[in-house]
Design a protein around this motif. Structure first.
Motif, short mmCIF file in Angstrom:
data_model
loop_
_atom_site.label_atom_id
_atom_site.label_comp_id
_atom_site.label_asym_id
_atom_site.label_seq_id
_atom_site.Cartn_x
_atom_site.Cartn_y
_atom_site.Cartn_z
N ARG A 29 -6.95 13.54 16.27
CA ARG A 29 -5.66 13.79 15.62
C ARG A 29 -4.71 14.50 16.56
O ARG A 29 -3.50 14.22 16.59
CB ARG A 29 -5.87 14.61 14.35
CG ARG A 29 -4.58 14.79 13.53
CD ARG A 29 -4.84 15.50 12.24
NE ARG A 29 -3.64 15.53 11.41
CZ ARG A 29 -3.56 16.11 10.22
NH1 ARG A 29 -4.63 16.71 9.71
NH2 ARG A 29 -2.43 16.09 9.55
N GLU A 30 -5.23 15.40 17.36
CA GLU A 30 -4.38 16.14 18.29
C GLU A 30 -3.95 15.28 19.48
O GLU A 30 -2.98 15.62 20.16
CB GLU A 30 -5.14 17.37 18.79
CG GLU A 30 -5.38 18.41 17.70
CD GLU A 30 -6.27 19.55 18.19
OE1 GLU A 30 -6.82 19.43 19.31
OE2 GLU A 30 -6.43 20.55 17.45
N SER A 31 -4.67 14.18 19.72
CA SER A 31 -4.38 13.34 20.90
C SER A 31 -3.45 12.19 20.62
O SER A 31 -2.86 11.62 21.55
CB SER A 31 -5.71 12.78 21.46
OG SER A 31 -6.59 13.83 21.79
N ALA A 38 1.04 12.65 10.43
CA ALA A 38 0.52 12.44 9.07
C ALA A 38 0.83 13.66 8.21
O ALA A 38 0.68 14.82 8.65
CB ALA A 38 -0.98 12.19 9.12
N GLY A 39 1.25 13.42 6.99
CA GLY A 39 1.72 14.51 6.14
C GLY A 39 0.66 15.49 5.73
O GLY A 39 0.95 16.67 5.53
N ASN A 45 -6.94 11.29 7.09
CA ASN A 45 -8.29 10.76 6.93
C ASN A 45 -8.27 9.30 6.49
O ASN A 45 -9.03 8.47 7.00
CB ASN A 45 -9.08 11.61 5.93
CG ASN A 45 -9.49 12.95 6.51
OD1 ASN A 45 -9.73 13.07 7.72
ND2 ASN A 45 -9.57 13.97 5.67
N ARG A 46 -7.38 8.98 5.54
CA ARG A 46 -7.29 7.59 5.09
C ARG A 46 -6.81 6.67 6.22
O ARG A 46 -7.33 5.57 6.41
CB ARG A 46 -6.35 7.50 3.89
CG ARG A 46 -6.91 8.10 2.61
CD ARG A 46 -6.07 7.68 1.41
NE ARG A 46 -4.69 8.14 1.52
CZ ARG A 46 -4.25 9.30 1.04
NH1 ARG A 46 -5.10 10.13 0.43
NH2 ARG A 46 -2.98 9.65 1.17
N MET A 47 -5.80 7.16 6.96
CA MET A 47 -5.27 6.37 8.07
C MET A 47 -6.32 6.14 9.14
O MET A 47 -6.50 5.03 9.65
CB MET A 47 -4.05 7.09 8.66
CG MET A 47 -3.30 6.29 9.71
SD MET A 47 -1.95 7.25 10.46
CE MET A 47 -0.98 7.68 9.00
#
Length: 317
Positions: A29-31, A38-39, A45-47
């Motif tokens: 997520r950080e990369s 993402a909100g 997680n879904r994405m």
């Protein structure tokens, strides 16, 4: 939206292929910028789960590894995702060369040329020229309709579309909301098969009758997509290839050679006219209109009425 998702999938694939150790969800997520935007954690997680499933469906081997602390990480080892060497004999290379020469449409011609260059780099024999083999054959699939490319991409990405469509019997176009399934070429014309949302049924649209731009709609499909063989049968039926009876046509001598090629019987009438018996299926009326005053329907009566209606619509403009 399709471009954004493709970029996100590419970035995720590069991260998984480029790492030497498993990367956790947090590190991924950080990369990846799209994940940072993402909100919420649930949204991310879904994405991420959808993207991971999509990459696996595309053939990327993604391993799930749990470290000593119980944290789950992901990586795609290069040795597990490396294609085997490509070996082609002269006949196979010739077939690929012919396939690459089929498309006259610029976008597809470039893609075909690039694919052959990659095959050459991957081991295509140097003494085999796929462009020159069997050079006497010059297959072509012409694509002149502006709607072809956006519809091709919409079929690939499963994106509903909106366009204005003028039926052969109508003087003015109507707006159609369609879930596109596939494009098929039949008798020199391109057709789109799909689900017409306004009519709640499958329909076939001739690309040359689409006016204006094809616009995309972000919502997903509401109807199941049939097998490709079924789609081809649908196009063949709507375009007139499936015939269950015969029609009697009066044709001016020396004209209408495509009709003559389909005829099961031909009889000279004299005075510059012939009588043809040809297979009659859905779409024959639209084809007969193209021959104008050189073709006259004798029977059946319903086919004659359909041709007259279409000619009147053309005359009205």
């Amino acid at each position: 939206m399709a471009i954004a998702k493709a970029e996100r999938l590419m970035n995720l694939a590069l991260c998984l292929l480029g790492t030497r150790r498993p990367l956790s969800k947090r590190e991924l997520r950080e990369s990846i910028e799209a994940y940072l935007e993402a909100g919420s954690d649930d949204s991310f997680n879904r994405m991420f789960e959808r993207d991971k499933d999509d990459l696996r469906e595309l053939g990327l081997v993604i391993e799930t590894v749990e470290n000593l602390d119980g944290e789950v990480g992901y990586l795609a080892r290069r040795d597990s995702n490396r294609l085997p060497p490509i070996t082609l004999d002269a006949e196979e290379a010739a077939a690929l060369g012919l396939a690459a020469k089929v498309w006259q449409q610029a976008r597809l011609a470039g893609a075909a040329s690039g694919a052959l260059q990659k095959l050459r780099a991957a081991g295509l024999p140097e003494d085999v020229d796929p462009y020159e083999a069997h050079g006497a054959l010059e297959p072509r699939i012409p694509v002149h309709e502006a709607a072809f490319e956006p519809l091709m991409l919409a079929c690939r990405d499963r994106r509903p579309v909106v366009f204005d469509y003028r039926k052969a019997t109508a003087a003015h176009p109507e707006t159609r909301h369609v879930e596109p399934w596939a494009l098929e070429c039949w008798r020199g014309h391109w057709y789109l098969a799909g689900w017409d949302r306004d009519r709640g049924a499958e329909r076939v649209f001739r690309l040359s009758r689409i006016t204006g731009k094809v616009r995309s709609r972000g919502t997903g499909f509401t109807a199941p997509v049939p097998d490709v063989v079924t789609v081809r049968e649908t196009v063949a039926g709507w375009a007139g290839e499936i015939a269950d009876r015969s029609a009697l046509i009066r044709l001016r001598s020396g004209s209408g050679y495509p009709l003559r090629a389909k005829a099961t019987a031909v009889r000279e009438l004299g005075d510059g006219w012939d009588e043809l018996e040809i297979p009659y299926g859905h779409g024959l009326d639209a084809w007969l209109v193209e021959f104008g005053p050189d073709a006259v329907v004798l029977e059946p009566a319903e086919l004659r009425a359909d041709v007259v209606d279409r000619l009147r619509a053309v005359a009205k403009g």
